[in-house]
Design an enzyme around this catalytic site. Structure first.
Site, PDB file in Angstrom:
ATOM      1  N   LYS A   1      18.058  16.685 -17.629  1.00  9.47           N
ATOM      2  CA  LYS A   1      17.648  16.934 -16.241  1.00  9.47           C
ATOM      3  C   LYS A   1      16.244  17.519 -16.182  1.00  9.47           C
ATOM      4  O   LYS A   1      15.381  17.032 -15.447  1.00  9.47           O
ATOM      5  CB  LYS A   1      18.632  17.889 -15.563  1.00  9.47           C
ATOM      6  CG  LYS A   1      18.343  18.114 -14.081  1.00  9.47           C
ATOM      7  CD  LYS A   1      18.892  19.430 -13.583  1.00  9.47           C
ATOM      8  CE  LYS A   1      17.998  20.578 -13.994  1.00  9.47           C
ATOM      9  NZ  LYS A   1      18.380  21.859 -13.377  1.00  9.47           N
TER      10      LYS A   1
ATOM     11  N   ASP B   1      20.851  16.864 -10.794  1.00 13.89           N
ATOM     12  CA  ASP B   1      21.466  18.194 -10.824  1.00 13.89           C
ATOM     13  C   ASP B   1      22.719  18.139  -9.958  1.00 13.89           C
ATOM     14  O   ASP B   1      23.173  17.063  -9.566  1.00 13.89           O
ATOM     15  CB  ASP B   1      20.480  19.262 -10.332  1.00 13.89           C
ATOM     16  CG  ASP B   1      20.130  19.105  -8.859  1.00 13.89           C
ATOM     17  OD1 ASP B   1      20.601  18.132  -8.210  1.00 13.89           O
ATOM     18  OD2 ASP B   1      19.392  19.954  -8.335  1.00 13.89           O
TER      19      ASP B   1
END
Length: 250
Positions: A121, A139
């Site tokens: 991420k 996320d």
């Protein structure tokens, strides 16, 4: 509605109403963004923006951070989530950047993920925001909103969500779409009680059209009614001096 149509409506709406979204993290260079994103894991951007000014004043460069220790770094980030681990990650990340990357934040996803504290991420955030790479970070907000809107199908992991978004979104919108989904999830499509009554996307939202939103509203209304009744009884008891918790036979 076909998935392709949902994507078209999604891109059309945000391209018109939020054409230039940006991260809410405050930063002035790739080093600062990398630090801020590492710190933001399971923590709010608001909290990170509160602590980074003092942190960057003490450690204005990667070299400054690399010359420090995790113990000292901890004193500047103690109010964020998991400060001990993040302090160690920041110290290790800075040392690796200095020793192996000539103090430069790399653009390659694989090289970014070699850095302590940097997962897929975070790597995607840096690649897309700093280097305009066609990448999208997933996320909790992106994961939730993409699934609710119906942009993904049976996507059980962040990687599965990422792959479907990359497949269907126009390449030039990937960096923007990351922010569109995050901001929508942060302020409207919140986790527990999505604000469907003010959401502009209900006309193509799979979650809303499935009736799940109405179920949430119904439960919320019932809880509110119970609380109202209890509050009214409490006020009555306070005014009359009655103890409503006692039975009439006592």
């Amino acid at each position: 509605m076909l998935k392709k149509e949902r994507y078209q409506l999604f891109v059309e709406y945000f391209s018109k109403n939020q054409p230039n979204p940006v991260t809410e993290l405050h930063y002035s260079n790739p080093y600062e963004l990398l630090v801020a994103v590492i710190l933001s894991a399971q923590c709010t951007d608001k909290r990170i923006n509160q602590i980074t000014p003092a942190l960057f004043q003490r450690f204005p460069t990667i070299e400054d951070l690399a010359a420090s220790s995790s113990d000292e770094i901890f004193t500047y980030i103690r109010s964020v989530s998991y400060p001990n681990n993040k302090a160690k990650h920041l110290a290790g990340m800075a040392k690796m950047l200095v020793e192996q990357f000539n103090s430069q934040v790399p653009s390659d996803l694989d090289e970014l993920q070699k850095l302590p504290g940097v997962g897929r991420k975070t790597a995607n955030v840096i690649a897309s925001v700093v280097y305009d790479a066609p990448a999208i970070a997933v996320d909790t907000h992106v994961f939730r909103v993409a699934n609710r809107l119906g942009l993904t199908t049976n996507a059980k992991t962040p990687l599965a969500v990422e792959k479907q978004l990359v497949e269907y979104l126009p390449k030039q919108t990937l960096g923007f779409a990351h922010h569109w989904l995050i901001l929508h999830g942060r302020y409207i499509c919140v986790a527990r009680k999505p604000k469907c009554e003010i959401c502009p996307l209900t006309h193509f939202c799979k979650y809303y059209q499935s009736g799940k939103a109405a179920l949430v509203f119904s439960k919320t209304a019932k809880v509110a009614k119970v609380k109202t009744v209890k509050a009214a009884k409490a006020v009555k008891a306070d005014v009359t001096g009655d103890d409503l918790s006692l039975s009439s036979s006592s």
